[in-house]
Write an enzyme that holds these catalytic residues in place. Sequence first.
Site, PDB file in Angstrom:
ATOM      1  NE  ARG A 174      34.681  36.544  37.783  1.00 36.32           N
ATOM      2  CZ  ARG A 174      35.532  35.535  37.760  1.00 36.32           C
ATOM      3  NH1 ARG A 174      36.856  35.817  37.596  1.00 36.32           N
ATOM      4  NH2 ARG A 174      35.147  34.278  37.688  1.00 36.32           N
ATOM      5  CB  SER A 224      28.132  34.874  36.506  1.00 38.73           C
ATOM      6  OG  SER A 224      28.069  34.813  37.902  1.00 38.73           O
ATOM      7  CD  GLU A 294      31.208  37.838  37.376  1.00 42.92           C
ATOM      8  OE1 GLU A 294      31.406  37.153  36.322  1.00 42.92           O
ATOM      9  OE2 GLU A 294      31.232  37.159  38.481  1.00 42.92           O
TER      10      GLU A 294
END
Length: 302
Positions: A174, A224, A294
Amino acid sequence: MEKYAEMKSEFSEKMDVFLDEPLSKYTHTKTGGETDILAFPESVDQVRELLQYANDHQINITVIGNASNLIVRDGGIRGLTIILTKMKKITVHENMLVAQAGAAFIETTKVAQANSLSGIEFAAGIPGSIGGAVYMNAGAYGGDVDDVVVAADVLTPDNQVLHLNQKELDFGYRHCSVQDNNQIVLSATFQLKHGSKDKIQKQMDHLNELRASKQPLDLPSCGSVFKRPEGHFAGKLIHDSGLQGFQIGGAQVSKKHAGFIVNVDHATATDYLNVIKHVQKTVMEKFGVQLETEVRIIGADA
C-alpha cells in the site's frame, strides 16, 4: 477569499472550477468539509498550469482521484483541491495499456478485457482511479498494482514531468515512492498478457460476485479501512473483538464485513474517525495488535 476568486476567474474558461465546494459530494463516504477552491483539469498541461499558479501565489495543493479510499475531515481542505477524474484516456498498443490518472480502475479492466489482455482481473471491482491505485499500490484477491504497472508519469512539486520505471516507483505494501516525494501521478503503463476474452471476463465476473457477497457495496464507505497486520487479518480481529455493528453517530462497523466502516445515517468524517479510534483501541486491548489505517485521511479538523 479574494485570491481564490481571482484563481477561479483565471481558470474557469478552461475547466470546471468551484469555490467553497463541499467534498462530501465527491467522497465515497459522502462525508468531508469544504475546500477553498476545487478544479477539474482535463490535461497534463492544465495540471501544470494549476500547479504553477498555486506555487506562484503560495496556495496549498491537494490532489485526489476518485476519493474511494479517502476520508476528508469535517474542517475541509484549505487551498486548492484538484480532482483528476476528467483525465481518463486509456490507450492500448499490443500488450501495453496506458491509462491516465483519472481513469477508473474498473473501466481500465474492461478496456483490457475488450483487447484480450489479462493481468488486471483482480481490479475488476476496485472503485478507485488509476492515480490513486498507483499511489497506494492497490490490490485485491491476490493481485497488486506492482504486479502489472511497469512505469508511471508523475509531476514533481517543482512542476517537472518525470517518467518513472517500476524500480523508481519503489512499490511496497500500500505504498510507492510517489507518496514520499509529494508527486502527482499523471498516468500509468501496464504490461499485460494476451489471453482469452471469455476467460478474462469469467474471472472478472467471479471476483465481482465474491466482492458482492462479502462486502457492503450497498452503503457508502471508504473501502478497506485498515492495512493487513502481519500474521493476521484486520477484519477477523475486528469481528473477534465483537465490534461488528458498533456505531458512533452515523458511522458503523459493517455487519457484513468487519473491515469496512459504512455510512448508515448521515455520518460525518468525525464519526468515521471516532469509530476508527475505538476499533484500534479495542483490538489493541484484546489482541495486542496495532491496526494501521489503509484509508488516506486528509484535511483539517472541524
